[in-house]
Design an enzyme around this catalytic site. Structure first.
Site, PDB file in Angstrom:
ATOM      1  N   ASP A 371     -53.676 -97.941   9.083  1.00 24.62           N
ATOM      2  CA  ASP A 371     -53.418 -99.000   8.099  1.00 24.62           C
ATOM      3  C   ASP A 371     -54.333-100.194   8.372  1.00 24.62           C
ATOM      4  O   ASP A 371     -54.986-100.262   9.420  1.00 24.62           O
ATOM      5  CB  ASP A 371     -51.940 -99.409   8.221  1.00 24.62           C
ATOM      6  CG  ASP A 371     -51.509-100.339   7.108  1.00 24.62           C
ATOM      7  OD1 ASP A 371     -52.114-100.306   6.027  1.00 24.62           O
ATOM      8  OD2 ASP A 371     -50.540-101.108   7.332  1.00 24.62           O
ATOM      9  N   GLU A 374     -59.301-101.926   6.112  1.00 23.38           N
ATOM     10  CA  GLU A 374     -60.371-102.312   5.151  1.00 23.38           C
ATOM     11  C   GLU A 374     -61.562-102.918   5.870  1.00 23.38           C
ATOM     12  O   GLU A 374     -62.674-102.720   5.383  1.00 23.38           O
ATOM     13  CB  GLU A 374     -59.798-103.289   4.118  1.00 23.38           C
ATOM     14  CG  GLU A 374     -58.735-102.682   3.216  1.00 23.38           C
ATOM     15  CD  GLU A 374     -57.424-102.374   3.928  1.00 23.38           C
ATOM     16  OE1 GLU A 374     -57.076-103.126   4.860  1.00 23.38           O
ATOM     17  OE2 GLU A 374     -56.766-101.373   3.596  1.00 23.38           O
ATOM     18  N   ASP A 482     -49.677-101.320  -0.911  1.00 22.29           N
ATOM     19  CA  ASP A 482     -48.461-102.092  -1.139  1.00 22.29           C
ATOM     20  C   ASP A 482     -48.145-102.349  -2.608  1.00 22.29           C
ATOM     21  O   ASP A 482     -48.381-103.439  -3.136  1.00 22.29           O
ATOM     22  CB  ASP A 482     -48.576-103.415  -0.381  1.00 22.29           C
ATOM     23  CG  ASP A 482     -48.788-103.169   1.107  1.00 22.29           C
ATOM     24  OD1 ASP A 482     -48.522-102.036   1.558  1.00 22.29           O
ATOM     25  OD2 ASP A 482     -49.219-104.093   1.807  1.00 22.29           O
TER      26      ASP A 482
END
Ligand code: GLC
Length: 769
Positions: A371, A374, A482
């Site tokens: 997670d 990015e 999300d």
């Protein structure tokens, strides 16, 4: 390989196959870019082509294409071998260097739609839209929000001569797909060189097949990962995890995976366990295994800057963290407060990181959830805000002060949410962050995958990643981050997952029930019903939100949820066989209508999709709705539940009570199914059910041991099931295509809507009507 001149630059032309061509432009007449994070050109064989030249142009002919490169003015045009124009530069603007970047313009001709582009919110067809490639931690999935966590600079141009374009650039870039003008579209990149691939179909499926031939395909996922995954931020103690596990088993609701979100760690230090919350972590994993659960743990890239923390000390000593141009280590703010970031562009770092998983793997963890890769960076202000809102005021969603006024402002914002532009990467630290940003998550996930394969050779891992770039499907499944517990986000998942699937990523899903905010009964039911048809089926919700387990909304909801989770488990052999097709050909499980019914006008029906070749899914996405309109493509269709027959080619209205998601089976369907079980492997599946509709069809059934890599050595079976109509009667054909594994199947139970037939699993043709 050939080189020609184009607008004062050199243009290198390479053939990957007779349908895939690379165009690589020099910068200032030299090529410096010698890397790709997803294409390995060396593995491809030589392609036959012919090169002719006259005063007007160069002509490159393969068995499928005729590529014409005009000399004055320069312009690339691509034709099929019948002389039909497929794609053309817009005037002489196929390569334009301006300011910080490069533009490449193409003409809009017969293309009806532009699809794909990876993970995108909003409508399926991106014609007329502008789309940014910059991996961004975007917690607000509103309709016009772009970009999200993944960048796939690829699209499928849909027409009767469908093609794709893949721009192999990990730099900041964007597409203008007819936003500025109806006559052209363009790609802009801040990369040094323009490097792209033209990919011919002509059918949409062939485009995907060819694109994934170039960028890679998935492996067979471990069978258990096709079951239900239950998650929340966070099941933060052993007691909570045991309780959830026991409730699933007590209630006989199937489930295979339980998730540990960031609170299992010691102060958000990756590769540690918080022993106050999980004093007997190892035993817990063991106990859960006995109950048939696999535990998936979250691993974020950010490393806490803490002088007493082993991973930080090691990484610091070895020079493994991302540095600024000045040589200083870059320090950002993520969950553990001050955070440093491993430079996954260095091979040594990837290896080191991969090895860190060993302790967990040795203790039975086969699932890793990557997670924040990015990579996400909150900023100091963002970090303290987040702490205050979530830990003190118990917010259920982040506020959204970030609505950009215009495109330029949006670009500025998203560039600030990650590492600064001047961070340097790679072996010689010459790769500037801005040029490789979009591959950071891909490289992290690759490191996780390689590390796992090194450590535990006999088992297939399950890896889930939030960030990614083209080719992510080689290493992991993807979920779209999300979302919110809103009807809008349930709807948008239907479309987002279609585009991500078109982009070559088959193992995809969204948080079922929605992440931010409290879910409510009806929404949860509708989302579970849809989630059954997400290749990756996980319930997940945010901190401070209400419980979101299948039983959290009362008995009625639990009953319906259970029924649909059961259906998911019954469908596993169908899903697994579809993954074989994804592995072999790149064809996704979630299929937009354009993939299956390209001769029809189906573009406006983006709110339905095919799950594999046979099951049409028409989700209910509005509160209070008890019916919906469904477009049935041409041919005959059968209501999944009742067998009622419909003639397709029009829109029908169907009843959709709360306990029913509209589902239809295509004529000629052969859907392999299993008995329900509490988890994959609980029961030996000796009965294989085939749900069959009238008509003629074919399905390639795949089976193997579901967990090891032995299938790579041929230990798997392929059986072709097909149906035939002869003299008004329907026959089922069984034909073993490949035998490499001892099949558990003892009986084949054919289920037509009228009758059941029991057959021995032997080759032959059997009357079934
Ligand atoms: C990110 C993830 C979310 C996770 C949370 C805490 O927001 O997208 O799934 O629960 O971080 O780790």
């Amino acid at each position: 390989m050939e080189v020609v001149e184009y607008n004062s630059e050199f243009l290198k032309i390479e053939f990957v196959t007779s349908k895939i061509v690379r165009f690589h432009f020099s910068k200032d007449r030299i090529w410096k870019k010698n890397y790709s994070f997803c294409v390995n050109l060396e593995k491809f064989e030589e392609v036959d082509y012919e090169h002719r030249e006259d005063n007007r142009a160069h002509y490159f002919l393969t068995s499928d294409l005729n590529i014409v490169i005009y000399k004055n003015p320069n312009r690339i045009q691509i034709y099929d071998r019948k002389g039909n124009l497929i794609n053309s530069d817009y005037r002489d603007l196929g390569y334009v260097k301006k300011g910080e970047g490069i533009y490449s313009y193409k003409e809009i001709g017969k293309e009806k739609a532009f699809l794909g582009f990876g993970e995108r919110i909003g409508s399926l067809n991106k014609k007329g839209k502008r789309i940014i490639n910059w991996n961004t931690d975007e917690p607000n999935h509103e309709f016009d929000r772009d970009p999200l966590y993944q960048s796939h600079p690829f699209f499928l141009a849909y027409s009767n001569l469908s093609y794709g374009l893949f721009y192999d650039s990990t730099a900041f870039s964007y597409f203008d797909m007819g936003f500025e003008s109806k006559n052209y579209y363009y790609f802009f990149t801040e990369d040094d060189e323009l490097d792209y691939y033209f990919i011919f179909g002509p059918s949409p499926k062939e485009v995907i097949e060819n694109y994934t031939y170039l960028t890679g395909r998935c492996y067979m996922p471990p069978l258990w990962s096709l079951g239900l995954h239950q998650s929340r931020w966070s099941y933060d103690s052993e007691d909570k995890v045991y309780k959830i596990a026991e409730l699933f088993r007590k209630k006989n609701i199937p489930c295979d995976a339980l998730y540990l979100d960031i609170d299992y760690m010691e102060g958000y230090r990756v590769f540690t366990v918080n022993r106050k919350r999980f004093p007997n972590f190892e035993k817990m994993i063991e106990d859960l295994k006995k109950l048939g659960f696999k535990v998936v743990i979250i691993i974020d890239p950010g490393i806490k800057m803490d002088k007493k923390y082993k991973i930080y000390i090691e990484g610091l000593k070895e020079g493994f963290f991302c540095k600024k141009k000045t040589g200083e280590i870059f320090v950002g703010y993520v969950w553990p407060r001050k955070t440093v970031f491993p430079d996954f562009f260095k091979e040594k770092v990837r290896k080191w990181w991969g090895e860190k998983h060993k302790w967990f793997i040795d203790n039975g963890i086969y699932g890793f959830w990557n997670d924040m890769n990015e990579p996400s960076n909150f900023s100091k202000f963002g970090y303290y805000m987040m702490k205050l809102l979530f830990h003190v005021f118990h917010f259920k969603e982040p506020p959204d002060p970030f609505k950009a006024k215009n495109f330029e402002e949006r670009v500025k914002q998203i560039k600030e949410k990650t590492l600064p532009q001047d961070v340097v990467h790679g072996e010689d630290e010459v790769l500037i962050h801005n040029k490789v940003h979009n591959a950071y998550g891909l490289m992290m996930t690759k490191s996780t995958f390689d590390g796992f394969r090194e450590t535990k050779k006999e088992v297939r891992p399950f890896i889930l990643s939030r960030a990614g770039f083209s080719g992510i499907q080689k290493y992991s499944a993807v979920w779209c981050g999300d979302n919110k517990s809103t009807w809008e986000n349930l709807y948008s998942s239907i479309v987002t997952l279609q585009n991500l699937s078109i982009s070559g990523v088959p193992f995809v899903g969204e948080d079922v029930g929605g992440f931010w905010r409290d879910c409510e009964k009806e929404l949860f039911i509708r989302w579970i019903q849809l989630g059954v048809f997400y290749p990756f089926f996980r319930i997940h919700t945010a901190k401070n939100t209400r419980d979101q387990e299948p039983w959290s909304f009362g008995e009625e909801v639990e009953k319906i949820a259970k029924e649909y989770i059961n259906l998911r488990y019954q469908l596993i052999p169908y899903i697994y066989s579809l993954f074989y097709e994804a592995k072999e050909k790149g064809i996704p499980l979630i299929r937009s209508f354009v993939l299956e019914f390209q001769d029809e006008e189906v573009l406006s029906h983006e709110d339905e999709f095919m799950f594999g070749p046979f099951i049409l899914v028409a989700p209910v996405f509005e509160r209070g709705k008890r019916e919906r309109e469904v477009y049935l493509p041409k041919g005959f269709w059968y209501d999944f539940y009742t067998g009622k027959r419909y003639r397709g080619g029009s829109i029908i209205k169907v009843f959709a009570p709360l306990n029913r998601i509209p589902l239809f089976l295509r004529e000629g369907s052969i859907v392999p199914m299993w008995d329900v079980q509490n988890y994959v492997g609980e029961k030996k599946q000796e009965n294989l059910y085939l749900k069959i509709t009238p008509g003629e069809g074919r399905f390639l059934y795949y089976e193997d041991d579901g967990i090891s890599w032995n299938y790579e050595n041929g230990e798997f079976n392929l059986i072709e099931f097909y149906t035939l109509m002869k003299d008004g009667n329907q026959y089922l054909g069984i034909k073993s295509i490949k035998k490499g594994y001892v099949s558990p199947i003892k009986k084949i139970i054919v289920k037509t809507f009228r009758n059941d037939f029991i057959l021995d699993p032997k080759d032959g043709e059997y009357l079934i009507s």
